[in-house]
Scaffold this motif. Structure first.
Motif, PDB file in Angstrom:
ATOM      1  N   TYR A  64       0.884  -1.361  -0.125  1.00 18.64           N
ATOM      2  CA  TYR A  64       0.157   0.113  -0.029  1.00 18.64           C
ATOM      3  C   TYR A  64       0.789   1.446   0.048  1.00 18.64           C
ATOM      4  N   PHE A  93       4.973  15.858  -1.239  1.00 21.46           N
ATOM      5  CA  PHE A  93       5.272  15.148  -0.067  1.00 21.46           C
ATOM      6  C   PHE A  93       3.709  15.085   0.903  1.00 21.46           C
ATOM      7  N   PHE A 104      -3.692   2.939   2.776  1.00 28.78           N
ATOM      8  CA  PHE A 104      -3.865   2.083   3.885  1.00 28.78           C
ATOM      9  C   PHE A 104      -5.371   1.722   4.357  1.00 28.78           C
TER      10      PHE A 104
ATOM     11  N   ILE B  77      -2.893   6.554  12.548  1.00 25.08           N
ATOM     12  CA  ILE B  77      -2.758   7.085  11.299  1.00 25.08           C
ATOM     13  C   ILE B  77      -3.282   8.458  11.425  1.00 25.08           C
ATOM     14  N   LEU B 115       1.469  -2.638  11.737  1.00 26.20           N
ATOM     15  CA  LEU B 115       1.687  -2.090  10.411  1.00 26.20           C
ATOM     16  C   LEU B 115       1.186  -0.521  10.441  1.00 26.20           C
ATOM     17  N   GLN B 116       0.447   0.117  11.310  1.00 26.21           N
ATOM     18  CA  GLN B 116       0.005   1.430  11.595  1.00 26.21           C
ATOM     19  C   GLN B 116       1.216   2.072  12.086  1.00 26.21           C
ATOM     20  N   TYR B 119       3.962   2.511   9.525  1.00 22.31           N
ATOM     21  CA  TYR B 119       3.659   3.586   8.583  1.00 22.31           C
ATOM     22  C   TYR B 119       3.726   5.043   9.180  1.00 22.31           C
ATOM     23  N   ARG B 122       7.441   6.717   9.820  1.00 25.17           N
ATOM     24  CA  ARG B 122       8.018   7.439   8.805  1.00 25.17           C
ATOM     25  C   ARG B 122       7.802   8.916   8.524  1.00 25.17           C
ATOM     26  N   TYR B 123       6.579   9.156   9.022  1.00 22.41           N
ATOM     27  CA  TYR B 123       6.184  10.636   8.821  1.00 22.41           C
ATOM     28  C   TYR B 123       6.192  11.592  10.081  1.00 22.41           C
TER      29      TYR B 123
END
Lengths: 148, 355
Positions: A64, A93, A104, B77, B115-116, B119, B122-123
């Protein structure tokens, strides 16, 4: 006060040596209490439809994320690409982050949908079996001679 | 400038809840505007301790959002879309395999959580990990922002409160040896291995002993299996599950304990080990995940789950006064890393990087 130093490694060796001198203890394993749920779950993944969806859902989960920072290579070309990336970064970005966030959610939804379908498959199978059993009973009853 | 904390659930009396409250108090001491926002707020917390996530005001560029990541939730997220500088405080997610066969919901939750958070890592702009173990996990997830290690803030003064007197009277002074493990009754904490070690200990070394497994697990399949297991081993009367108890009762169990035994296979920090050190209880623990880092030289570390080895270690620690005194003196040294003022100073050092 004088500090006492203790050799922990030596103590652990002594403990092991002491245990080795004793007859081993036979302790029933905890794994003997495997829950029934573990065994029945195995049937879900065997379903043909949900088996296929499982692969799709897994692919979505693993792919994803779009990476903004793929390699650009070296040389002048690579340098120019890096400069351009740096200039548009503030716009791109955020777009990539939103896109990945959406991807996701799609992956998550696919997985949830797959699980719902799995549950429904099992329910349908159970109903089919009940229906077959009822039909058999019905046939058996209709074949019995009437006593009057 | 505001510094706000965000988490999915703020629970009463758990490590993350206490850490959140301690951080709030610290930020207030420093004179910054702060608040806690959560999706779920334990009703036992005083009114106004935390506010619902929906009530969080928009954050300005210079504001700081401290997000506590510890489980699977869409908030992992969603927090990325809030304004301000993002700081993720990573407490670790239990690997989903531990819930396989026990709770499909918890298993899914943990799988998504991994997983979350991978993710989100990275941000965010900065990560604070409870332990070096947690930091290494973040790096393995692909986190590229700066990561610093800062232990959980533990309010040691709370442990000076009066323990439950009735419990003390019930178990104290009867000449029995008390083994203790404190932690949620959950498969990753492997209470079955503590039971196995206790079984050998009471059979081979000391029949006049009991095991307290303090932690909440009522209604969970795993706890029932533990109780059945103790029954099968013939030691059900010696294995006590107090369940979800008040804080003063937990204090009483610490006071009553002669030794603290931990066979957990997954810990991001392990606050109960620090608590056991505070109460000066010798510790025997299985060396997994963050446990060696938290325990340091403050106890005996086991390199295997062999119940005979664990029982032998427990017996040695109780019988050998030289060893026991040595371990207790080492604990005093290790505790210095977790002292409130020391951790506050460390946390301030981390936070200043965002100010």
């Amino acid at each position: 006060m004088e500090e006492t130093t203790v050799d922990i490694e030596k103590i652990m060796e002594e403990i092991r040596a002491d245990i080795a001198k004793q007859p081993p203890m036979d302790i029933p394993p905890f794994d003997s209490f495997v829950s029934e749920a573990t065994e029945s779950d195995a049937s879900f993944s065997a379903s043909p439809i949900t088996g296929l969806l499982k692969e799709e859902a897994r692919y979505l989960r693993e792919h994803y994320n779009y990476s903004y920072d793929s390699p650009v290579g070296g040389g002048i070309r690579g340098f120019i690409k890096k400069v351009i990336r740096r200039l548009v970064r503030c716009v791109v970005f955020n777009l990539v982050a939103h896109l990945n966030s959406f991807n996701f959610c799609v992956a998550e939804t696919a997985e949830v949908t797959r699980k719902v379908l799995e549950g429904q498959q099992e329910e349908i199978q159970q109903l089919k079996e009940e229906l077959a059993a009822l039909r058999q009973q019905n046939e058996a009853l209709s074949e019995q001679p009437k006593n009057n | 400038m505001k510094i706000v904390q965000l988490l999915t659930t703020i629970a009463f009396g758990d490590a993350i809840g206490n850490d959140t409250l301690a951080i709030r108090d610290f930020i207030q001491e420093k004179g910054y505007e702060t608040a806690i926002y959560a999706e779920g707020i334990d009703s036992r917390l005083p009114a106004g301790t935390a506010l619902p996530c929906d009530e969080m005001p928009p954050l300005e560029r210079d504001d700081i959002l401290l997000y506590h990541a510890s489980t699977g939730t869409p908030l992992n997220i969603k927090q990325l879309s809030y304004g301000g500088k993002k700081v993720m405080i990573y407490h670790n997610v239990t690997p989903p395999r531990y819930f396989s066969g026990y709770s499909p919901t918890a298993e899914d939750n943990c799988r998504w959580g991994e997983l979350q958070i991978a993710y989100a890592a990275r941000y965010v702009d900065y990560c604070i990990a409870d332990s070096e173990y947690n930091k290494q996990q973040l790096l393995a997830m692909g986190c590229q922002c700066p990561i610093d290690v800062c232990p959980i803030l533990i309010p040691f003064e709370d442990y000076e409160k009066a323990p439950d007197e009735k419990l003390l009277q019930k178990y104290r002074g009867d000449g029995w040896t008390n083994l203790l493990f404190v932690g949620r009754i959950a498969p990753n904490k492997c209470q079955q291995d503590v039971i196995r070690a206790f079984y050998v200990y009471q059979k081979r070394y000391n029949p006049k002993s009991r095991l307290f497994l303090v932690g909440n697990g009522k209604g969970e399949k795993y706890q029932q299996q533990l109780a059945d297991y103790a029954e099968q081993l013939g030691i059900a009367d010696k294995v006590i599950f107090p369940g979800h108890i008040k804080f003063n009762a937990i204090l009483a169990y610490y006071h009553l304990a002669d030794v603290f035994v931990c066979m957990s296979e997954h810990e991001g920090f392990c606050v109960p080990i620090v608590e056991a050190m505070h109460f000066r209880k010798p510790i025997v623990a299985y060396a997994s995940t963050a446990i060696p880092e938290t325990l340091g030289k403050g106890g005996l570390l086991l390199d295997s789950k062999d119940p005979e080895l664990a029982a032998g270690a427990i017996n040695r620690v109780l019988e050998d006064s030289n060893l026991k005194n040595y371990l207790l003196s080492q604990q005093e040294e290790e505790l210095k890393r977790f002292q409130y003022e020391a951790v506050k100073a460390r946390f301030w050092e981390c936070l200043q990087k965002m100010l």
